[in-house]
Design an enzyme around this catalytic site. Sequence first.
Site, mmCIF file in Angstrom:
data_model
loop_
_atom_site.group_PDB
_atom_site.id
_atom_site.type_symbol
_atom_site.label_atom_id
_atom_site.label_comp_id
_atom_site.label_asym_id
_atom_site.label_seq_id
_atom_site.Cartn_x
_atom_site.Cartn_y
_atom_site.Cartn_z
ATOM 1 N N ARG A 119 0.780 -1.350 -0.015
ATOM 2 C CA ARG A 119 0.028 0.159 -0.101
ATOM 3 C C ARG A 119 0.817 0.893 0.301
ATOM 4 N NH1 ARG A 119 -3.204 -3.216 -0.754
ATOM 5 N NH2 ARG A 119 -6.048 -3.161 -0.550
ATOM 6 N N GLU B 73 -3.057 7.642 -5.858
ATOM 7 C CA GLU B 73 -3.512 6.470 -6.690
ATOM 8 C C GLU B 73 -4.286 7.090 -7.606
ATOM 9 O OE1 GLU B 73 -3.739 3.158 -5.433
ATOM 10 O OE2 GLU B 73 -1.669 2.643 -4.790
ATOM 11 N N HIS C 204 -1.268 0.114 -9.237
ATOM 12 C CA HIS C 204 -1.839 -1.001 -8.159
ATOM 13 C C HIS C 204 -2.068 -1.761 -8.730
ATOM 14 C CE1 HIS C 204 -3.367 -0.321 -3.723
ATOM 15 N NE2 HIS C 204 -3.670 -1.884 -4.381
#
Length: 350
Positions: free
Chosen positions: A247, A276, A295
Amino acid sequence: MAPNTKRVFYVNNVAAPVYLDILGRRPDIQVDRLENDTPDAAAEPVLAQAHAYQIGSSRQELAMKLQGHAPLLKRCPNLLVLSTNGAGFDTVSLADATAAGVIVVNQAGGNKEGVAEHVMAMMLTLSKRIVMSDHVMRSGAAYQRRDFMGDDVQGRAIGIIGLGHVGSRVAELCRGLFQMRVLAFDPYLTVDQIAAKGAEKVTLDELLAHADYVSVNCPHTAESRGMMGAAQFSKMQPHGYFITTARGGIHDEAALAAALAARQIAGAGLDVWEDEPPPSDHPLLRFDNVVVSPHSAGVTRQSRHNIARIAAEQMLDILDGKPPPRLLNPEAWPLYRQRFARILGFRPEE
């Protein structure tokens, strides 16, 4: 509507259609869909009646008012469970949920293969300097083959921060494919537990000093936030690579950029970001020895299907009164059982 109907809602999307397929086979389950911009007047009846919330979006994709914190919980007086996709749970406040008697579950392990393979892909891409050579060859600039001399992975050392589902699979792949030495920093596991996973238990400083590759595979918590900062990058070996598929926020992005600029480390593989998606002018995107992805490590067809299936099966078990296998806040269980009995009319199992 069937008697004693249980109400489940999600926002924007679910991991894969199989989630809705499995819940749709049960006549006593009603599933509602909201969106980030659903007007409050339309959302309130859904929230007020909801027993379960399946969170299918990331922290950046999900509107703050729909994340699992106290303000939302106050709008959901009948809510019993918050269920997140994957292993991450940074869209939820465990403290707020526990105080409200709401249990929190994740789908840990559901995407471990996709994420672990992504770690391996980044490790090999960095070691073999594939992205760098690809860019130069396409640019038309002059080059020599030796400009892209890389390293073999065989027999080297990987340091894994967090030896959970994904970390354990990374350890297994590194050990089995390349006979690597596996070092692990995980304060929640004993020496014997880590040894059973084929790794050596070490401190974080020891891991950084001896690993050729550092892979972050722990959850984002108050304890892990900022764990990898300037002091930690300075302790890595100059030829070492930093890889994270965990993360954003666990590593300090500015400190990593500074370490790369100073050539304190050899490169990095980054799948997660503080914001993000990251802006196109992000400092870390300027380095040719940094491999990036948005991600997407756990976003494979197989992983998404597996997560959705696990989430649906666990949700049905919970609403049927069974203990969930992936409970994140067991301290909420006593109050949860009381609320469950009052709201659904029967007491769940111990």
